[in-house]
Design a protein around this motif. Sequence first.
Motif, PDB file in Angstrom:
ATOM      1  N   LEU A   1       0.826  -1.271  -0.025  1.00 18.24           N
ATOM      2  CA  LEU A   1       0.005   0.100   0.180  1.00 18.24           C
ATOM      3  C   LEU A   1       0.928   1.352   0.037  1.00 18.24           C
ATOM      4  O   LEU A   1       1.715   1.393   1.070  1.00 18.24           O
ATOM      5  CB  LEU A   1      -0.927   0.136   1.159  1.00 18.24           C
ATOM      6  N   VAL A   2       0.996   1.855  -1.016  1.00 23.95           N
ATOM      7  CA  VAL A   2       1.788   3.259  -1.444  1.00 23.95           C
ATOM      8  C   VAL A   2       1.189   4.356  -1.008  1.00 23.95           C
ATOM      9  O   VAL A   2      -0.020   4.640  -1.427  1.00 23.95           O
ATOM     10  CB  VAL A   2       2.381   3.277  -2.797  1.00 23.95           C
ATOM     11  N   VAL A   3       1.393   4.870   0.271  1.00 26.22           N
ATOM     12  CA  VAL A   3       0.675   6.248   0.604  1.00 26.22           C
ATOM     13  C   VAL A   3       0.974   7.204  -0.058  1.00 26.22           C
ATOM     14  O   VAL A   3       0.340   8.035  -0.408  1.00 26.22           O
ATOM     15  CB  VAL A   3       0.957   6.276   2.212  1.00 26.22           C
ATOM     16  N   ASN A   4       2.493   7.633  -0.154  1.00 27.33           N
ATOM     17  CA  ASN A   4       3.040   8.896  -0.989  1.00 27.33           C
ATOM     18  C   ASN A   4       3.551   8.237  -1.994  1.00 27.33           C
ATOM     19  O   ASN A   4       4.727   7.812  -1.955  1.00 27.33           O
ATOM     20  CB  ASN A   4       4.120   9.645  -0.071  1.00 27.33           C
ATOM     21  N   LYS A   5       3.317   8.653  -3.341  1.00 30.53           N
ATOM     22  CA  LYS A   5       3.785   8.278  -4.706  1.00 30.53           C
ATOM     23  C   LYS A   5       4.733   9.137  -5.127  1.00 30.53           C
ATOM     24  O   LYS A   5       5.855   8.815  -5.491  1.00 30.53           O
ATOM     25  CB  LYS A   5       2.434   8.201  -5.620  1.00 30.53           C
TER      26      LYS A   5
END
Length: 351
Positions: free
Chosen positions: A259-263
């Motif tokens: 789960l990528v929060v900040n891309k």
Amino acid sequence: MSKRVLILLSIIVGAVFLIGLLCWLEEVKANHLNGFERNFLYEIPIKKAEWSIDRSDWYVAGFTGEHIYVANLEFLNYLIDVNIVEKETHRVMVHIGASWSKPRLGAALMVLDSSFYIADGSSSIVFLGGIENWEVEKTDTVRTRFDIGIPISDSKIILRLVRNKAFMLGISNGKTLNINDSLLTQQDEGIMSMDGLMKYDRRQGRFVYTYFYRNQFIVCDSLLTVLYRGNTIDTVQYEKIKVGKPDRNGDVRMSAPPLVVNKQVAIDNAHLYIASGIRADNEGRKANQQNAVIDAYDLSNGKYLFSFYIPNEYQEKLSDFRIIGSRFIAVYSNKIVMYTFNVSKFDNTTY
């Protein structure tokens, strides 16, 4: 009714029930609330220009005046010079030299004012040259290997390196290396939980490290002294990743999609802009899927300010971006697109 028919009916009923259950679970997942809302600027970005590119892995390497430089992670010996005023592009050959013919893993080209840099952590080398002729004029040796290097001046570079199975940050001037071993913190999944993005804003003298998998960023001065630890508006405080067992070389990889929060991250005009991977409670699922959502923060104190959408282009998602005043430069896998906004809304919005 025969036994065979009963078995067949039972299988059909069970299959229908299972499909219905899966659809219900998917709907529940899609409508899951994440516990936060965004303050949207509902202004449609105006597309001013677009340019086709023929490979993936492009990123914004820097800018000078009216020129944006877009480099490629695989081919560091040339880049694309985008003139955002004339709306023209041309390719630039970078003359590195025969001793370094191939980009190494993790090497990156960056443009800072009138200079360009190539930081190659696997060889502990930083190349420096001028953009007037794009030729390497100086080669510095760093006293350690590193995986990311961000030049902050002609003589200093901020590095991310690995020590004791953890990421650490340090500053090198070619002669000395000062390491800050407490700036980055681990969570349950060890070094992978520490992964993130590094950005430096020369005008503000601010270095920002933004974690990929949790809602935190760290703002430091040019000496890596922590000014504050900020939080993005989402509620993902702990990483949601699964790490597999080390391979024969000791390398560790994800065992499931994280789960990528900040891309992606950009800095402009004392604002920190973060492309978020988390949908807010006041966002529609379709709108979130068809756009990249950009959250803006006050770089001086980390306060959340506002959010806005940048559309996916030709079903391609945003891979990198840079903001320069009222211009938003978006990089996709096969396009570079320039949008404009009413910049006064960015400066005068009431929060």
